[in-house]
Design a protein around this motif. Structure first.
Motif, mmCIF file in Angstrom:
data_model
loop_
_atom_site.group_PDB
_atom_site.id
_atom_site.type_symbol
_atom_site.label_atom_id
_atom_site.label_comp_id
_atom_site.label_asym_id
_atom_site.label_seq_id
_atom_site.Cartn_x
_atom_site.Cartn_y
_atom_site.Cartn_z
ATOM 1 N N ASP A 83 6.281 3.337 -6.247
ATOM 2 C CA ASP A 83 6.985 4.050 -4.958
ATOM 3 C C ASP A 83 8.100 2.847 -4.740
ATOM 4 O O ASP A 83 7.751 1.822 -4.420
ATOM 5 C CB ASP A 83 5.862 4.136 -3.910
ATOM 6 N N GLN A 84 9.235 3.378 -4.609
ATOM 7 C CA GLN A 84 10.444 2.631 -4.426
ATOM 8 C C GLN A 84 10.343 1.972 -3.164
ATOM 9 O O GLN A 84 11.064 0.815 -2.937
ATOM 10 C CB GLN A 84 11.827 3.386 -4.463
ATOM 11 N N ASP A 85 9.627 2.728 -2.125
ATOM 12 C CA ASP A 85 9.428 2.032 -0.788
ATOM 13 C C ASP A 85 8.242 1.082 -0.691
ATOM 14 O O ASP A 85 8.252 0.271 0.478
ATOM 15 C CB ASP A 85 8.932 3.113 0.269
ATOM 16 N N ALA A 86 7.424 0.763 -1.630
ATOM 17 C CA ALA A 86 6.529 -0.327 -1.593
ATOM 18 C C ALA A 86 7.077 -1.524 -1.617
ATOM 19 O O ALA A 86 8.028 -1.813 -2.432
ATOM 20 C CB ALA A 86 5.448 -0.015 -2.804
ATOM 21 N N TRP A 87 6.351 -2.604 -0.904
ATOM 22 C CA TRP A 87 6.536 -3.950 -0.807
ATOM 23 C C TRP A 87 6.724 -4.535 -2.237
ATOM 24 O O TRP A 87 7.158 -5.626 -2.386
ATOM 25 C CB TRP A 87 6.276 -4.771 0.162
ATOM 26 N N ASP A 88 5.715 -4.120 -3.145
ATOM 27 C CA ASP A 88 5.632 -4.662 -4.313
ATOM 28 C C ASP A 88 5.952 -3.827 -5.653
ATOM 29 O O ASP A 88 5.260 -3.753 -6.547
ATOM 30 C CB ASP A 88 4.158 -5.167 -4.508
ATOM 31 N N CYS A 89 7.115 -3.085 -5.376
ATOM 32 C CA CYS A 89 7.589 -2.081 -6.184
ATOM 33 C C CYS A 89 8.207 -2.561 -7.536
ATOM 34 O O CYS A 89 8.201 -1.860 -8.771
ATOM 35 C CB CYS A 89 8.164 -0.836 -5.739
ATOM 36 N N ARG A 90 8.624 -4.067 -7.856
ATOM 37 C CA ARG A 90 9.628 -4.408 -8.787
ATOM 38 C C ARG A 90 8.463 -5.544 -9.669
ATOM 39 O O ARG A 90 8.568 -5.594 -10.587
ATOM 40 C CB ARG A 90 10.632 -5.075 -8.423
ATOM 41 N N VAL A 91 7.790 -6.160 -8.839
ATOM 42 C CA VAL A 91 6.951 -7.315 -9.397
ATOM 43 C C VAL A 91 5.518 -7.648 -8.974
ATOM 44 O O VAL A 91 5.698 -7.587 -7.621
ATOM 45 C CB VAL A 91 7.844 -8.841 -9.037
ATOM 46 N N VAL A 92 4.615 -7.639 -9.825
ATOM 47 C CA VAL A 92 3.501 -8.319 -9.235
ATOM 48 C C VAL A 92 3.336 -9.589 -10.319
ATOM 49 O O VAL A 92 3.394 -9.370 -11.614
ATOM 50 C CB VAL A 92 2.299 -7.396 -9.441
ATOM 51 N N PHE A 115 11.973 -4.250 -2.525
ATOM 52 C CA PHE A 115 13.374 -4.154 -1.904
ATOM 53 C C PHE A 115 13.209 -3.820 -0.356
ATOM 54 O O PHE A 115 12.084 -2.938 -0.114
ATOM 55 C CB PHE A 115 14.120 -2.766 -2.563
ATOM 56 N N ALA A 116 13.824 -4.447 0.235
ATOM 57 C CA ALA A 116 13.899 -4.336 1.942
ATOM 58 C C ALA A 116 14.361 -2.652 2.056
ATOM 59 O O ALA A 116 14.916 -2.012 1.220
ATOM 60 C CB ALA A 116 14.675 -5.156 2.485
ATOM 61 N N GLU A 117 14.454 -2.228 3.320
ATOM 62 C CA GLU A 117 14.872 -1.051 3.761
ATOM 63 C C GLU A 117 16.344 -0.736 3.419
ATOM 64 O O GLU A 117 16.668 0.528 3.171
ATOM 65 C CB GLU A 117 14.807 -0.862 5.562
ATOM 66 N N ASP A 118 17.109 -1.607 3.205
ATOM 67 C CA ASP A 118 18.614 -1.632 2.617
ATOM 68 C C ASP A 118 18.476 -1.192 1.337
ATOM 69 O O ASP A 118 19.764 -0.758 0.962
ATOM 70 C CB ASP A 118 19.501 -2.363 3.222
ATOM 71 N N GLY A 119 17.585 -1.188 0.736
ATOM 72 C CA GLY A 119 17.564 -0.797 -0.827
ATOM 73 C C GLY A 119 17.937 -1.912 -1.809
ATOM 74 O O GLY A 119 18.296 -1.603 -3.143
ATOM 75 N N THR A 123 12.352 -8.448 -1.091
ATOM 76 C CA THR A 123 11.430 -8.681 -0.349
ATOM 77 C C THR A 123 10.197 -9.353 -1.112
ATOM 78 O O THR A 123 10.043 -9.087 -2.263
ATOM 79 C CB THR A 123 11.006 -7.463 0.729
ATOM 80 N N MET A 124 9.516 -10.162 -0.587
ATOM 81 C CA MET A 124 8.379 -10.964 -1.358
ATOM 82 C C MET A 124 7.117 -11.074 -0.212
ATOM 83 O O MET A 124 7.337 -11.273 0.896
ATOM 84 C CB MET A 124 8.856 -12.266 -1.873
ATOM 85 N N GLY A 125 6.117 -10.984 -0.840
ATOM 86 C CA GLY A 125 4.623 -11.450 0.004
ATOM 87 C C GLY A 125 3.672 -11.533 -0.974
ATOM 88 O O GLY A 125 3.742 -11.576 -2.256
ATOM 89 N N ILE A 126 2.586 -11.786 -0.538
ATOM 90 C CA ILE A 126 1.376 -12.335 -1.329
ATOM 91 C C ILE A 126 0.231 -11.041 -1.048
ATOM 92 O O ILE A 126 0.115 -10.601 -0.054
ATOM 93 C CB ILE A 126 0.686 -13.625 -0.828
#
Length: 143
Positions: A83-92, A115-119, A123-126
């Motif tokens: 899901d492109q809107d997920a905070w972890d859509c590119r990297v785990v 990606f943030a809302e601007d696409g 964005t990163m998190g744990i």
């Protein structure tokens, strides 16, 4: 004694595989008389996922595990959300594996990015996932 350099003990997969661009950050635990490694792999599209390998000789040699439902050695056991809107859509990546003290499975912490809302902005998190078995299935959890 000194340190013995073993050289490469694990490599990325064949062309077209989930980890064809290479493997890197890893974490190792001792479980059931063996060493288990969760490692970060990168595919041709630079998507980062996590795989699993096992050593039964104290870490001198490693074998990527055949994960149920996966056709390639090592996994992946855990992947970015599609899901492109997920905070972890590119990297785990950057895994940290914990055997739960009550013996009720495992917890996997990871760095995720998307990606943030601007696409465009990253964005990163744990994040955190849990499983009763190292082979999975792994489920995302809120801790």
């Amino acid at each position: 004694g000194g340190v013995t350099k073993l050289g490469k003990v694990l490599e990325g997969g064949e062309p077209g595989s989930w980890d064809e661009r290479g493997i890197g950050t890893r974490h190792v635990i001792h479980h059931d008389g063996a060493l288990w490694m969760v490692f970060e792999g990168v595919n041709a599209a630079t998507v980062h996922s996590l795989g699993l390998a096992k050593s039964e000789d104290g870490g001198r040699t490693w074998t990527k595990q055949q994960i149920p439902g996966k056709s390639e050695p090592g996994g992946p056991i855990y992947e970015p959300r599609r899901d492109q809107d997920a905070w972890d859509c590119r990297v785990v990546g950057t895994p940290w594996l914990v055997k739960m003290p009550d013996g009720a499975g495992f917890r996997l912490y990871y760095v995720g990015s998307g990606f943030a809302e601007d696409g465009e902005t990253t964005t990163m998190g744990i994040g955190c996932a849990e499983s009763e078995s190292l082979m999975g299935p792994w489920k995302r959890v809120q801790v």
